[in-house]
Write an enzyme that holds these catalytic residues in place. Structure first.
Site, PDB file in Angstrom:
ATOM      1  N   CYS A  33       1.254  -0.545  -1.416  1.00 45.72           N
ATOM      2  CA  CYS A  33       1.216  -0.875   0.018  1.00 45.72           C
ATOM      3  C   CYS A  33       2.403  -1.756   0.399  1.00 45.72           C
ATOM      4  O   CYS A  33       2.639  -1.983   1.580  1.00 45.72           O
ATOM      5  CB  CYS A  33      -0.093  -1.571   0.378  1.00 45.72           C
ATOM      6  SG  CYS A  33      -0.345  -3.130  -0.456  1.00 45.72           S
ATOM      7  N   ASP A  35       2.761  -4.965  -0.213  1.00 48.34           N
ATOM      8  CA  ASP A  35       2.404  -6.340   0.120  1.00 48.34           C
ATOM      9  C   ASP A  35       2.713  -7.294  -1.037  1.00 48.34           C
ATOM     10  O   ASP A  35       2.630  -6.922  -2.206  1.00 48.34           O
ATOM     11  CB  ASP A  35       0.927  -6.424   0.505  1.00 48.34           C
ATOM     12  CG  ASP A  35       0.663  -5.721   1.832  1.00 48.34           C
ATOM     13  OD1 ASP A  35       1.639  -5.356   2.500  1.00 48.34           O
ATOM     14  OD2 ASP A  35      -0.506  -5.549   2.189  1.00 48.34           O
ATOM     15  N   CYS A  59      -1.309  -7.684   4.361  1.00 47.55           N
ATOM     16  CA  CYS A  59      -2.224  -7.252   5.416  1.00 47.55           C
ATOM     17  C   CYS A  59      -3.257  -8.335   5.722  1.00 47.55           C
ATOM     18  O   CYS A  59      -3.352  -9.344   5.024  1.00 47.55           O
ATOM     19  CB  CYS A  59      -2.929  -5.973   4.971  1.00 47.55           C
ATOM     20  SG  CYS A  59      -4.173  -6.276   3.728  1.00 47.55           S
ATOM     21  N   CYS A 103      -6.956  -5.393  -1.817  1.00 44.69           N
ATOM     22  CA  CYS A 103      -6.173  -6.483  -1.225  1.00 44.69           C
ATOM     23  C   CYS A 103      -6.599  -7.832  -1.813  1.00 44.69           C
ATOM     24  O   CYS A 103      -5.784  -8.741  -1.975  1.00 44.69           O
ATOM     25  CB  CYS A 103      -6.347  -6.523   0.287  1.00 44.69           C
ATOM     26  SG  CYS A 103      -6.163  -4.915   1.066  1.00 44.69           S
TER      27      CYS A 103
HETATM   28 FE1  FES Z   1      -1.735  -4.186   0.770  1.00 40.78          FE
HETATM   29 FE2  FES Z   1      -3.949  -5.054   1.832  1.00 40.78          FE
HETATM   30  S1  FES Z   1      -2.936  -3.213   2.254  1.00 40.78           S
HETATM   31  S2  FES Z   1      -2.781  -5.972   0.301  1.00 40.78           S
END
Ligand code: FES
Length: 145
Positions: A33, A35, A59, A103
């Site tokens: 993702c 992140d 997120c 996450c």
């Molecule tokens: Fe990547 Fe939540 S979508 S940590």
């Protein structure tokens, strides 16, 4: 979709920032993702976590779980902090939707990475702590997002 607690921690995240001269710093990401999470720990000579801060490029669920996780490890010993799993954090937040469970792993792994950093620089071994991954999506089963 999200509990009131998740919304509260997302909108008013606790412990955002950096700690100068932190005892341990851990950074992990999730390449899937994109992140990234960084956790700073201030640990005293009795191995008690006096302060904990986080910074994220992530997120809303990552923000909320990190906010709760930092609240939960503060004041704890290193060994007690090891019990603050993503599951414990999710329970404290009254749950997360299934697609957002991954996450919450960012916060757990970043805390472990910061503890690992502390253990390395202080030449100690923390029971149950394994070398953290930089990318938590590594070796994960393919998931639907
Ligand atoms: Fe990547 Fe939540 S979508 S940590």
């Amino acid at each position: 979709m999200y509990s009131d607690k998740v919304m509260d921690h997302f909108q008013n995240p606790r412990n955002v920032g950096e700690i100068e001269n932190a005892s341990g710093v851990g950074t992990v990401g999730n390449a899937k993702c994109g992140d990234i999470m960084r956790i700073y720990l201030d640990i005293d000579e009795n191995q008690v976590i006096q302060d904990c801060k986080f910074k994220t490029f992530g997120c809303g669920a990552a923000v909320a779980t990190s906010s709760m996780a930092t609240e939960m490890v503060k004041g704890k010993t290193i060994q007690e902090a090891m019990q603050v799993t993503n599951k414990a954090v999710m329970e404290a937040l009254d749950g997360l939707p299934p697609v957002k469970v991954h996450c919450s792993l960012l916060a757990e792994e970043a805390i472990h990475a910061a503890l690992w950093d502390y253990a390395q620089t202080h030449n100690i071994t923390i029971e149950g702590l394994e070398k953290p991954k930089n990318d938590i999506s590594e070796g994960e089963e393919e998931e639907e997002y």
